[in-house]
Design a protein around this motif. Structure first.
Motif, PDB file in Angstrom:
ATOM      1  N   PRO A 293       0.829  -1.230   0.000  1.00 44.02           N
ATOM      2  CA  PRO A 293       0.000   0.000   0.000  1.00 44.02           C
ATOM      3  C   PRO A 293       0.859   1.273   0.000  1.00 44.02           C
ATOM      4  CG  PRO A 293      -0.874  -1.573   1.571  1.00 44.02           C
ATOM      5  CD  PRO A 293       0.443  -2.129   1.115  1.00 44.02           C
ATOM      6  N   MET A 294       1.999   1.234   0.718  1.00 43.71           N
ATOM      7  CA  MET A 294       2.891   2.397   0.729  1.00 43.71           C
ATOM      8  C   MET A 294       3.598   2.557  -0.603  1.00 43.71           C
ATOM      9  SD  MET A 294       2.687   4.133   3.520  1.00 43.71           S
ATOM     10  CE  MET A 294       3.981   5.207   2.959  1.00 43.71           C
ATOM     11  N   LEU A 295       4.162   1.464  -1.108  1.00 39.26           N
ATOM     12  CA  LEU A 295       4.977   1.523  -2.324  1.00 39.26           C
ATOM     13  C   LEU A 295       4.161   1.901  -3.556  1.00 39.26           C
ATOM     14  CD1 LEU A 295       7.186  -1.657  -1.722  1.00 39.26           C
ATOM     15  CD2 LEU A 295       7.753   0.734  -1.261  1.00 39.26           C
ATOM     16  N   ALA A 296       2.834   1.762  -3.455  1.00 40.11           N
ATOM     17  CA  ALA A 296       1.978   2.103  -4.598  1.00 40.11           C
ATOM     18  C   ALA A 296       1.744   3.603  -4.725  1.00 40.11           C
ATOM     19  CB  ALA A 296       0.638   1.382  -4.464  1.00 40.11           C
ATOM     20  N   LEU A 297       2.068   4.368  -3.681  1.00 37.27           N
ATOM     21  CA  LEU A 297       1.837   5.821  -3.731  1.00 37.27           C
ATOM     22  C   LEU A 297       2.936   6.512  -4.529  1.00 37.27           C
ATOM     23  CD1 LEU A 297       0.722   6.484  -0.046  1.00 37.27           C
ATOM     24  CD2 LEU A 297      -0.721   6.309  -2.080  1.00 37.27           C
ATOM     25  N   PRO A 298       2.554   7.521  -5.328  1.00 38.69           N
ATOM     26  CA  PRO A 298       3.529   8.137  -6.235  1.00 38.69           C
ATOM     27  C   PRO A 298       4.656   8.903  -5.551  1.00 38.69           C
ATOM     28  CG  PRO A 298       1.461   9.347  -6.266  1.00 38.69           C
ATOM     29  CD  PRO A 298       1.208   8.098  -5.499  1.00 38.69           C
ATOM     30  N   ASP A 299       4.429   9.399  -4.316  1.00 36.26           N
ATOM     31  CA  ASP A 299       5.447  10.215  -3.674  1.00 36.26           C
ATOM     32  C   ASP A 299       6.289   9.449  -2.650  1.00 36.26           C
ATOM     33  OD1 ASP A 299       4.890  12.863  -4.865  1.00 36.26           O
ATOM     34  OD2 ASP A 299       2.933  12.540  -3.947  1.00 36.26           O
ATOM     35  N   VAL A 300       6.017   8.162  -2.502  1.00 34.67           N
ATOM     36  CA  VAL A 300       6.814   7.345  -1.588  1.00 34.67           C
ATOM     37  C   VAL A 300       8.110   6.921  -2.276  1.00 34.67           C
ATOM     38  CG1 VAL A 300       6.928   5.112  -0.401  1.00 34.67           C
ATOM     39  CG2 VAL A 300       4.902   6.558  -0.182  1.00 34.67           C
ATOM     40  N   ILE A 301       9.224   7.067  -1.562  1.00 39.61           N
ATOM     41  CA  ILE A 301      10.528   6.689  -2.118  1.00 39.61           C
ATOM     42  C   ILE A 301      10.882   5.259  -1.734  1.00 39.61           C
ATOM     43  CG2 ILE A 301      12.995   7.245  -2.210  1.00 39.61           C
ATOM     44  CD1 ILE A 301      12.290  10.078  -1.291  1.00 39.61           C
ATOM     45  N   ARG A 302      10.730   4.945  -0.424  1.00 39.62           N
ATOM     46  CA  ARG A 302      11.164   3.632   0.051  1.00 39.62           C
ATOM     47  C   ARG A 302      10.518   3.315   1.396  1.00 39.62           C
ATOM     48  NH1 ARG A 302      15.222   7.237   0.889  1.00 39.62           N
ATOM     49  NH2 ARG A 302      16.086   6.824  -1.163  1.00 39.62           N
ATOM     50  N   GLY A 314      17.384  -6.039   6.806  1.00 38.37           N
ATOM     51  CA  GLY A 314      17.233  -6.242   5.371  1.00 38.37           C
ATOM     52  C   GLY A 314      17.457  -4.963   4.577  1.00 38.37           C
ATOM     53  N   ARG A 315      17.212  -5.052   3.280  1.00 38.15           N
ATOM     54  CA  ARG A 315      17.428  -3.919   2.383  1.00 38.15           C
ATOM     55  C   ARG A 315      16.190  -3.032   2.314  1.00 38.15           C
ATOM     56  NH1 ARG A 315      21.803  -5.206  -1.221  1.00 38.15           N
ATOM     57  NH2 ARG A 315      20.977  -3.759  -2.762  1.00 38.15           N
ATOM     58  N   ASN A 316      16.368  -1.862   1.703  1.00 32.52           N
ATOM     59  CA  ASN A 316      15.230  -0.976   1.448  1.00 32.52           C
ATOM     60  C   ASN A 316      14.282  -1.614   0.440  1.00 32.52           C
ATOM     61  OD1 ASN A 316      16.222   1.131   3.063  1.00 32.52           O
ATOM     62  ND2 ASN A 316      17.421   1.989   1.379  1.00 32.52           N
ATOM     63  N   LEU A 317      13.002  -1.343   0.608  1.00 28.81           N
ATOM     64  CA  LEU A 317      12.021  -1.659  -0.429  1.00 28.81           C
ATOM     65  C   LEU A 317      11.766  -0.355  -1.179  1.00 28.81           C
ATOM     66  CD1 LEU A 317       9.472  -3.897   1.534  1.00 28.81           C
ATOM     67  CD2 LEU A 317      11.411  -4.614   0.120  1.00 28.81           C
ATOM     68  N   ASN A 318      12.274  -0.260  -2.395  1.00 31.27           N
ATOM     69  CA  ASN A 318      12.233   0.995  -3.145  1.00 31.27           C
ATOM     70  C   ASN A 318      11.004   1.067  -4.023  1.00 31.27           C
ATOM     71  OD1 ASN A 318      14.787   2.122  -2.271  1.00 31.27           O
ATOM     72  ND2 ASN A 318      15.751   0.483  -3.444  1.00 31.27           N
ATOM     73  N   ALA A 319      10.339   2.228  -3.977  1.00 34.60           N
ATOM     74  CA  ALA A 319       9.158   2.450  -4.810  1.00 34.60           C
ATOM     75  C   ALA A 319       9.511   3.214  -6.075  1.00 34.60           C
ATOM     76  CB  ALA A 319       8.102   3.228  -4.032  1.00 34.60           C
ATOM     77  N   ARG A 320      10.433   4.147  -5.966  1.00 36.97           N
ATOM     78  CA  ARG A 320      10.794   5.000  -7.100  1.00 36.97           C
ATOM     79  C   ARG A 320      12.191   4.635  -7.539  1.00 36.97           C
ATOM     80  NH1 ARG A 320       7.731   9.654  -7.583  1.00 36.97           N
ATOM     81  NH2 ARG A 320       9.482  10.784  -8.445  1.00 36.97           N
ATOM     82  N   GLN A 321      12.320   4.220  -8.780  1.00 35.68           N
ATOM     83  CA  GLN A 321      13.622   3.809  -9.288  1.00 35.68           C
ATOM     84  C   GLN A 321      14.432   5.022  -9.748  1.00 35.68           C
ATOM     85  OE1 GLN A 321      14.793   0.670  -9.109  1.00 35.68           O
ATOM     86  NE2 GLN A 321      12.863   0.233  -8.046  1.00 35.68           N
ATOM     87  N   LEU A 322      15.699   5.026  -9.388  1.00 37.40           N
ATOM     88  CA  LEU A 322      16.600   6.062  -9.881  1.00 37.40           C
ATOM     89  C   LEU A 322      17.048   5.720 -11.291  1.00 37.40           C
ATOM     90  CD1 LEU A 322      18.860   6.555  -6.736  1.00 37.40           C
ATOM     91  CD2 LEU A 322      17.065   8.069  -7.518  1.00 37.40           C
ATOM     92  N   SER A 323      17.530   6.722 -12.014  1.00 35.21           N
ATOM     93  CA  SER A 323      18.075   6.466 -13.340  1.00 35.21           C
ATOM     94  C   SER A 323      19.326   5.611 -13.214  1.00 35.21           C
ATOM     95  CB  SER A 323      18.425   7.789 -14.035  1.00 35.21           C
ATOM     96  OG  SER A 323      19.497   8.418 -13.348  1.00 35.21           O
TER      97      SER A 323
END
Length: 396
Positions: A293-302, A314-323
């Protein structure tokens, strides 16, 4: 000063530029400025000193100009206004000449408490003589302003050592803030930093509507520039200045109210999704599924999870991919497994108040250098305390 020849056909005069308080909505100071002309051609103050004043005459000329400014200021309505005087560092560095400057101010019938002495930040050398001269004038009641802060290699230690009453930000800092968002953010932080050392901030070079908006947004105390009022022998009254600035303030406030409304909506969605994720974790769901639910939001980073000591699990769960380029640039920071975030306020607040959702102040993420806020909450997972964290892009 009355227009009069100094050398041959050189004429000197005093003009004054208002320094305006945004909070008080009125002019609270006038900066005295030297105006010079030769056969009808305007000359800048540096040209006057370079072409007509020998080095051994510089201090005497500086005192003479200050005396003329004081005399003219004394003839103007100046109740509850400061006179800002530009003073050469050479004058301030000579205790005898500094004492003479104090005499000049009093001889003009001006209370020293009404005078702000401006010294160029780049011209300051913190030697004993300068500090002695500054201390002498401040003991008499004069205030001190550091001028042109932010140009070249500014030195915070130098500013702090002089303990100025005002810091005047260089116009180029404002120009950069108008054109670059990062500098605009920096401008606000610099204002807060100057406030922490006990100085009021004057933003100089306010010349356009864009400049006004950025200056207002920075949280500065005073503004100065052509948009406020141009230098003149008799400068504009507040009846002309205030309506101009009030109109821009109203525009900024309307824009800010809309931004806050959108931000509240955005953050409310983030909070709702955060609570869903927290409940799912407490009910035994695997983190990567619970965080959806968090990762689906457009302004959430991780999203990331900490143990009771602030160590990342553990590692970050990233929502927004960097270039791909940014992934390479920040590759050394990418793996945060085992990182310790116990010094972060978002961890400390959460662990102190389990079950309470906390939102941090904006800060620079160490993972990829984006400005964000962090939502955090301490929850029990398998009878052990954890802190759930989510980084959200800073609303603009």
């Amino acid at each position: 000063m009355d227009k009069r020849p100094v050398r041959d056909s050189l004429l000197l005069d005093s003009h004054f530029q208002p320094i305006y308080s945004l909070a008080h909505r009125r002019t609270v100071g006038l900066e005295a400025l030297l105006r010079a002309s030769e056969q009808g051609r305007a000359l800048s103050p540096p040209e006057v000193y370079e072409r007509y004043i020998r080095r051994d005459e510089r201090v005497a000329m500086d005192l003479a100009v200050c005396a003329a400014h004081c005399q003219r200021f004394a003839t103007m309505p100046h109740s509850h206004r400061w006179l800002f005087l530009n003073v050469d560092a050479m004058t301030m560095s000579d205790p005898k000449q500094a004492a003479e400057l104090g005499n000049i101010i009093r001889a003009a019938g001006i209370a020293p408490q009404s005078v702000v002495l401006e010294v160029l930040e780049q011209a300051i050398e913190l030697d004993a003589r300068l500090l002695e001269g500054v201390a002498m004038l401040r003991e008499q009641g004069c205030l001190l302003a550091i001028d042109d802060f932010g140009v070249g290699h500014s030195n915070l230690d130098r500013v702090c050592s002089l303990e100025p009453d005002f810091v005047k930000f260089d116009r180029n800092l404002l120009r950069s803030a108008v054109n670059q968002q990062r500098t605009r953010n920096l401008l606000s932080r610099l204002v807060r930093l100057m406030h922490e050392i006990g100085a009021l901030v004057v933003v100089e070079g306010v010349e356009s509507e864009s400049d006004v908006v950025v200056a207002l947004d920075s949280g500065c105390d005073l503004v100065q520039g052509f948009y406020v009022a141009r230098p003149a022998a008799l400068p504009d009254a507040d009846t002309l200045i205030t309506p101009r600035l009030d109109a821009k303030w109203d525009e900024l406030m309307n824009r800010e109210l809309l931004r806050r409304k959108l931000n509240r909506r955005q953050l409310e969605l983030s909070r709702q999704a955060f609570v869903q994720t927290a409940i799912a974790l407490m009910q035994g769901s695997e983190f990567r599924f619970a965080a959806q639910p968090m990762l689906a939001l457009p302004d959430v980073i991780r999203c990331f999870l900490l143990d009771h000591e602030g160590r990342q699990k553990g590692r970050n769960l990233n929502a927004r991919q960097l270039s791909e380029e940014d992934n390479l640039r920040f590759a050394p920071l990418e793996d945060t497994t085992g990182a310790v975030w116990s010094r972060r306020t978002y961890f400390q607040h959460a662990i102190d108040q389990p079950g309470v959702l906390y939102m941090s102040e904006p800060y620079l993420s160490m993972t990829d250098t984006r400005t964000c806020v962090t939502l955090s909450m301490a929850i029990e997972i398998d009878e052990e305390m954890h802190v759930l964290c989510t980084d959200v892009l800073l609303p603009r």
